[in-house]
Design a protein around this motif. Structure first.
Motif, PDB file in Angstrom:
ATOM      1  N   UNK A   1       2.481 -12.807  14.287  1.00  0.00           N
ATOM      2  CA  UNK A   1       3.899 -12.656  13.968  1.00  0.00           C
ATOM      3  C   UNK A   1       4.582 -11.812  15.044  1.00  0.00           C
ATOM      4  N   UNK A   2       5.800 -12.142  15.378  1.00  0.00           N
ATOM      5  CA  UNK A   2       6.512 -11.494  16.480  1.00  0.00           C
ATOM      6  C   UNK A   2       6.640  -9.985  16.246  1.00  0.00           C
ATOM      7  N   UNK A   3       6.993  -9.595  15.023  1.00  0.00           N
ATOM      8  CA  UNK A   3       7.229  -8.176  14.753  1.00  0.00           C
ATOM      9  C   UNK A   3       5.942  -7.346  14.683  1.00  0.00           C
ATOM     10  N   UNK A   4       4.784  -8.014  14.750  1.00  0.00           N
ATOM     11  CA  UNK A   4       3.511  -7.287  14.681  1.00  0.00           C
ATOM     12  C   UNK A   4       2.748  -7.316  16.008  1.00  0.00           C
ATOM     13  N   UNK A   5       3.343  -7.850  17.054  1.00  0.00           N
ATOM     14  CA  UNK A   5       2.602  -8.017  18.304  1.00  0.00           C
ATOM     15  C   UNK A   5       2.287  -6.696  18.994  1.00  0.00           C
ATOM     16  N   UNK A   6       3.087  -5.660  18.743  1.00  0.00           N
ATOM     17  CA  UNK A   6       2.836  -4.363  19.357  1.00  0.00           C
ATOM     18  C   UNK A   6       2.134  -3.394  18.410  1.00  0.00           C
ATOM     19  N   UNK A   7       1.592  -3.923  17.324  1.00  0.00           N
ATOM     20  CA  UNK A   7       0.943  -3.087  16.312  1.00  0.00           C
ATOM     21  C   UNK A   7      -0.571  -3.302  16.367  1.00  0.00           C
ATOM     22  N   UNK A   8      -1.324  -2.200  16.248  1.00  0.00           N
ATOM     23  CA  UNK A   8      -2.781  -2.305  16.185  1.00  0.00           C
ATOM     24  C   UNK A   8      -3.183  -2.763  14.786  1.00  0.00           C
ATOM     25  N   UNK A   9      -3.761  -3.946  14.705  1.00  0.00           N
ATOM     26  CA  UNK A   9      -4.155  -4.526  13.415  1.00  0.00           C
ATOM     27  C   UNK A   9      -5.674  -4.665  13.407  1.00  0.00           C
ATOM     28  N   UNK A  10      -6.314  -3.966  12.505  1.00  0.00           N
ATOM     29  CA  UNK A  10      -7.775  -4.005  12.400  1.00  0.00           C
ATOM     30  C   UNK A  10      -8.171  -4.272  10.951  1.00  0.00           C
ATOM     31  N   UNK A  11      -9.412  -4.661  10.717  1.00  0.00           N
ATOM     32  CA  UNK A  11      -9.864  -4.861   9.335  1.00  0.00           C
ATOM     33  C   UNK A  11      -9.722  -3.605   8.478  1.00  0.00           C
ATOM     34  N   UNK A  12      -9.805  -2.427   9.117  1.00  0.00           N
ATOM     35  CA  UNK A  12      -9.664  -1.184   8.360  1.00  0.00           C
ATOM     36  C   UNK A  12      -8.298  -1.083   7.691  1.00  0.00           C
ATOM     37  N   UNK A  13      -7.282  -1.696   8.292  1.00  0.00           N
ATOM     38  CA  UNK A  13      -5.948  -1.676   7.694  1.00  0.00           C
ATOM     39  C   UNK A  13      -5.956  -2.356   6.331  1.00  0.00           C
ATOM     40  N   UNK A  14      -6.630  -3.508   6.239  1.00  0.00           N
ATOM     41  CA  UNK A  14      -6.695  -4.206   4.948  1.00  0.00           C
ATOM     42  C   UNK A  14      -7.544  -3.433   3.947  1.00  0.00           C
ATOM     43  N   UNK A  15      -8.582  -2.777   4.413  1.00  0.00           N
ATOM     44  CA  UNK A  15      -9.405  -1.957   3.505  1.00  0.00           C
ATOM     45  C   UNK A  15      -8.565  -0.823   2.935  1.00  0.00           C
ATOM     46  N   UNK A  16      -7.769  -0.175   3.789  1.00  0.00           N
ATOM     47  CA  UNK A  16      -6.912   0.914   3.321  1.00  0.00           C
ATOM     48  C   UNK A  16      -5.905   0.418   2.291  1.00  0.00           C
ATOM     49  N   UNK A  17      -5.306  -0.747   2.571  1.00  0.00           N
ATOM     50  CA  UNK A  17      -4.350  -1.307   1.621  1.00  0.00           C
ATOM     51  C   UNK A  17      -5.034  -1.662   0.310  1.00  0.00           C
ATOM     52  N   UNK A  18      -6.243  -2.186   0.380  1.00  0.00           N
ATOM     53  CA  UNK A  18      -6.987  -2.528  -0.834  1.00  0.00           C
ATOM     54  C   UNK A  18      -7.258  -1.287  -1.671  1.00  0.00           C
ATOM     55  N   UNK A  19      -7.645  -0.191  -1.024  1.00  0.00           N
ATOM     56  CA  UNK A  19      -7.928   1.057  -1.743  1.00  0.00           C
ATOM     57  C   UNK A  19      -6.668   1.588  -2.412  1.00  0.00           C
ATOM     58  N   UNK A  20      -5.545   1.563  -1.709  1.00  0.00           N
ATOM     59  CA  UNK A  20      -4.291   2.083  -2.271  1.00  0.00           C
ATOM     60  C   UNK A  20      -3.827   1.258  -3.467  1.00  0.00           C
ATOM     61  N   UNK A  21      -3.990  -0.049  -3.389  1.00  0.00           N
ATOM     62  CA  UNK A  21      -3.612  -0.897  -4.530  1.00  0.00           C
ATOM     63  C   UNK A  21      -4.561  -0.710  -5.706  1.00  0.00           C
ATOM     64  N   UNK A  22      -5.848  -0.533  -5.424  1.00  0.00           N
ATOM     65  CA  UNK A  22      -6.820  -0.338  -6.501  1.00  0.00           C
ATOM     66  C   UNK A  22      -6.604   1.001  -7.209  1.00  0.00           C
ATOM     67  N   UNK A  23      -6.127   2.014  -6.475  1.00  0.00           N
ATOM     68  CA  UNK A  23      -5.847   3.317  -7.092  1.00  0.00           C
ATOM     69  C   UNK A  23      -4.729   3.190  -8.128  1.00  0.00           C
ATOM     70  N   UNK A  24      -3.750   2.333  -7.846  1.00  0.00           N
ATOM     71  CA  UNK A  24      -2.678   2.132  -8.828  1.00  0.00           C
ATOM     72  C   UNK A  24      -3.228   1.595 -10.141  1.00  0.00           C
ATOM     73  N   UNK A  25      -4.251   0.788 -10.065  1.00  0.00           N
ATOM     74  CA  UNK A  25      -4.842   0.211 -11.273  1.00  0.00           C
ATOM     75  C   UNK A  25      -5.828   1.163 -11.936  1.00  0.00           C
ATOM     76  N   UNK A  26      -6.363   2.113 -11.159  1.00  0.00           N
ATOM     77  CA  UNK A  26      -7.354   3.058 -11.694  1.00  0.00           C
ATOM     78  C   UNK A  26      -7.036   4.465 -11.178  1.00  0.00           C
ATOM     79  N   UNK A  27      -6.003   5.124 -11.690  1.00  0.00           N
ATOM     80  CA  UNK A  27      -5.550   6.420 -11.157  1.00  0.00           C
ATOM     81  C   UNK A  27      -6.602   7.521 -11.217  1.00  0.00           C
ATOM     82  N   UNK A  28      -7.535   7.449 -12.172  1.00  0.00           N
ATOM     83  CA  UNK A  28      -8.524   8.510 -12.326  1.00  0.00           C
ATOM     84  C   UNK A  28      -9.410   8.648 -11.089  1.00  0.00           C
ATOM     85  N   UNK A  29      -9.519   7.596 -10.299  1.00  0.00           N
ATOM     86  CA  UNK A  29     -10.340   7.665  -9.086  1.00  0.00           C
ATOM     87  C   UNK A  29      -9.739   8.653  -8.091  1.00  0.00           C
TER      88      UNK A  29
END
Length: 487
Positions: free
Chosen positions: A305-333
């Motif tokens: 995507x044009x707006x993401x060409x200057x951004x460092x995109x790694x698999x760790x980014x998706x892992x971080x997003x997955x963790x943040x979304x999972x915390x919303x579903x399980x706040x006690x973690x």
């Protein structure tokens, strides 16, 4: 008021008591400006540059590079009015390697300026409690003498001689830390007061058979250093041995091919934190292997995507997003154990473990759950680059609530990570590898990774830990479909 001012090493955060001088950024005779970086100091948390509190000319530097200095100790002297002509009492351009001992008259001419900006919590401009010197953050060393219980059989300490009247002669001033009076000496010429020596020095003396009470310390306030102990042991080591036992021969074998690395700074703090966490929080670790082929394809589309060409995109980014979304579903973690209660945080300070030249550090992204995916990518890039450059501040490593460690970058499949103190969960992200995988009823090559979740079993039971890990895995298996299902 004297124009020569001493700048003390400030408390750089969270009650740190000492720092190692890595590099001086100025030298004696330099003209400096207000807030100009003057020295780089490594604490137990990070390397930081300390700015000048005054503009002026550097008159003296008290400690060389590589020395460890306690908080509150003068490290540099600055003439705040260098163009006003000769001062009544001025500081000569002394070097760090040859500082003569100052006289009482010369010390009297130097003003030790208090550290600005330190207040008692809740009181604007209030004094520091307990006789402590106000520092940038927290409180520094006590200004009042500490009371010690007299040891049994110890002679009373000799009182310090009265100071001679100050002679206002034009003697040069070379500020240096003032040593406390020597302890009382008994009839054998040995100190009868408490011996000042750090635990590693005491252990070294015990191993070498050196009596600390018979030594005269060359360190701050007369403390005994490793060099003092080694010098005292040198004559004994040089004496020829008449009998060589097999045990002593075996113990000395290969000693000339050993490297001894001092445990200090980041490495020391990591060791202390991991030991405390491992023996305080009951750890449980669960594992999950995930087909992340769709996630890797999603990353490829994002990079295009044009707006993401200057951004460092790694698999760790998706892992971080997955963790943040999972915390919303399980706040006690996202919580911590506080003795009589569990503190559940409504914000996520997401820690990202980073390997640096000084050791492992875990800076965190403050309130990461509120960031968009683009903002999260930028924050992670800045965090990693700052850590690699050794410029992470103590504040960036404080207050973490949940951590990710990317062991996959080292080619490791997964691990059993130890919890950072005060956190209840940490996720290990393993290497992404192409492996045979059953997909739609057929064995096909797919991109696969393994996740390892360690958690505090006082807070998170097996069910909660399993659900959280499963949600992270579901997102990585198909980010787009899972995101639609959760929102």
């Amino acid at each position: 008021m004297s124009r020569i001012k001493e700048f003390n090493l400030p408390d750089l955060g969270e009650g740190l008591t000492e720092g190692e001088i890595l590099a001086w950024l100025v030298k004696v005779g330099d003209t400096i400006e207000l807030n100009q970086p003057i020295v780089e100091v490594e604490t137990a948390k990070a390397a930081v540059e300390i700015p000048a509190k005054w503009a002026g000319q550097v008159q003296a530097i008290f400690h060389p590079e590589g020395s460890t200095v306690e908080v509150g100790t003068p490290i540099i002297a600055i003439d705040t009015e260098p163009g006003a002509g000769p001062a009544e009492q001025s500081t000569t351009g002394a070097s760090t390697s040859d500082l003569p001992t100052p006289s009482a008259a010369s010390l009297a001419a130097v003003e030790v300026a208090p550290t600005e900006g330190a207040v008692e919590p809740g009181l604007i401009g209030g004094p520091a409690p307990g006789g402590r010197t106000a520092v940038l953050v927290g409180y520094g060393p006590r200004t009042t003498a500490a009371k010690r219980r007299p040891r049994k059989g110890a002679a009373p300490a000799a009182s310090a001689p009265a100071a001679a009247p100050v002679q206002h002669s034009p003697a040069p001033v070379v500020p240096a830390p003032v040593r406390s009076p020597s302890p009382a000496v008994n009839g054998n010429g040995r100190s009868s007061g408490p011996v000042l020596a750090k635990p590693p020095v005491r252990k070294l003396a015990k191993d070498l058979g050196v009596d600390l009470s018979a030594l005269t310390g060359s360190g701050p306030s007369g403390s005994i250093t490793r060099e003092d102990v080694q010098r005292a042991a040198a004559p004994a080591a040089a004496e020829p041995l008449t009998v060589t036992s097999p045990v002593s021969s075996a113990a000395s074998f290969g000693a000339d091919r050993e490297q001894r690395i001092p445990v200090k700074g980041v490495r020391r703090l990591t060791a202390e934190n991991m030991s405390r966490s491992a023996f305080t929080a009951p750890h449980v670790t669960e594992f999950l292997t995930v087909d992340v082929t769709r996630a890797m394809k999603a990353l490829d589309r994002l990079r295009g995507r044009r707006e993401w060409r200057d951004v460092r995109v790694s698999p760790l980014l998706l892992v971080a997003k997955a963790v943040l979304l999972a915390v919303r579903r399980h706040p006690m973690v996202n919580s911590s154990w506080a003795g009589d209660e569990i503190v559940v945080k409504e914000y996520v300070n997401l820690g990202i473990a980073a390997a640096t030249e000084r050791g492992l550090i875990v800076p965190n992204i403050k309130d990461a759950g509120r960031l968009t995916l683009r903002e999260l990518a930028d924050a992670m890039t800045d965090l990693v680059q700052t850590a690699k450059a050794g410029r992470t501040s103590p504040a960036d490593m404080s207050g973490g609530t949940l951590t990710i460690t990317n062991v996959g970058v080292f080619g490791v499949d997964t691990g059993t990570p130890i919890l950072p103190p005060g956190e209840s969960a940490i996720l290990a992200f393993g290497a992404v590898r192409e492996q045979p995988w059953v997909h739609k009823g057929k064995v096909k090559p797919r991109l696969v990774t393994t996740l390892g979740l360690s958690f505090d079993h006082r807070i998170i039971d097996g069910e909660l830990g399993s659900k959280f890990l499963r949600d992270v895995g579901d997102f990585l298996a198909d980010p787009e479909a899972t995101l639609l299902a959760w929102t």
